[in-house]
Write an enzyme that holds these catalytic residues in place. Structure first.
Site, PDB file in Angstrom:
ATOM      1  N   SER A 172       0.851  -1.192   0.000  1.00  0.00           N
ATOM      2  CA  SER A 172       0.000   0.000   0.000  1.00  0.00           C
ATOM      3  C   SER A 172       0.884   1.237   0.000  1.00  0.00           C
ATOM      4  CB  SER A 172      -0.896   0.016   1.245  1.00  0.00           C
ATOM      5  OG  SER A 172      -1.523   1.273   1.414  1.00  0.00           O
ATOM      6  N   TYR A 181      -1.021  -0.665  10.587  1.00  0.00           N
ATOM      7  CA  TYR A 181      -1.252  -1.001   9.181  1.00  0.00           C
ATOM      8  C   TYR A 181      -0.074  -0.554   8.314  1.00  0.00           C
ATOM      9  CZ  TYR A 181      -3.498  -0.938   4.569  1.00  0.00           C
ATOM     10  OH  TYR A 181      -3.796  -1.136   3.241  1.00  0.00           O
TER      11      TYR A 181
END
Length: 248
Positions: free
Chosen positions: A135, A148
């Site tokens: 990501s 995350y």
């Protein structure tokens, strides 16, 4: 025999849409996720080219068995897309070990668990293609993404470390760094999402990237360029701009 593709995290969002796209293009797609009912629904929609294979990526032995089964029963893997992952927002106020560990086990170790046996199989025949989905959140630290973002940064670093050696082994390794894409996961977000991309457009970019030779597949590109610029700034300026962008 059609090209054999394995996609993890295929029960929803990007993984599901990619599985359907590749199956409709004529490839044999093995779709994995933990949710058997969701996989059955996906297989019904995808037709004969889509093979559901329930899998918990946090189970190392199950991942090894999955690769062995695919290779023995379906055929040699040509492409593996490791997309399984989730997001749990967590900042300083609710920072805790349990959710952090959960994200590490799913996002990071879940990828490692499927990558290791896949690399071994491809290494043996000196061919194959692997795409690891991380990501743009892994580029630099962002509020509420301390866990995350850490897992995604680890995936980025891992792929950078493996790239040259995979080249020497005849294995094409790519890193996929999505920004905000409209999926059930991002639908839960209660904050502004810059450059939010529609799912079909994201899959177009994903498939085009897989066909190309760039190490990194990134979309939406404008958001990635912005975040890459931010990470080059001195910390004083970086934190000032992030505070202005996020309101933290």
């Amino acid at each position: 025999m059609s090209e054999i593709v394995w996609i993890t995290g295929a029960s929803s969002g990007i993984g599901r849409a990619l599985a359907l796209r590749l199956a409709r293009e004529g490839r044999t797609v093995v779709a994995s996720a933990r949710n058997q009912a969701a996989l059955d629904a996906l297989a019904a929609e995808g037709g004969k080219n889509l093979v559901p294979l329930a899998l918990d990526a946090t189970d190392k032995d199950a991942c090894e068995n999955a690769v062995a089964w695919i290779e023995a029963e379906i055929g040699p893997l040509a492409l593996a897309v490791f997309n399984a992952g989730t997001h749990l927002p967590m900042g300083a106020a609710d920072f805790a070990v349990a959710p952090f560990r959960q994200l590490v086990e799913i996002n990071l170790m879940g990828t490692v668990n499927v990558l290791a046996p896949t690399l071994a199989a491809m290494r043996a025949r000196k061919s194959g293609h692997i795409a690891v989905v991380a990501s743009v959140a892994g580029y630099s630290g962002l509020p509420t993404a301390s866990a995350y973002g850490a897992t995604k940064a680890a995936l980025i670093n891992m792929c950078e470390g493996l790239k040259l050696e995979c080249d020497a082994l005849g294995i094409k390794l790519q890193l996929v760094d999505p920004g905000f894409v409209r999926t059930p996961l991002t639908d839960k977000n209660d904050f502004p999402m810059p450059f939010l991309m529609e799912l079909d457009d994201a899959i177009d970019a994903f498939v085009a990237g897989l066909a190309g030779n760039s190490f990194e597949i990134v979309f939406p590109r404008r958001f990635a360029i912005l975040l890459k610029f931010l990470r080059m700034l001195p910390y004083g300026l970086y934190f000032k701009l992030v505070r202005r962008m996020t309101g933290v």
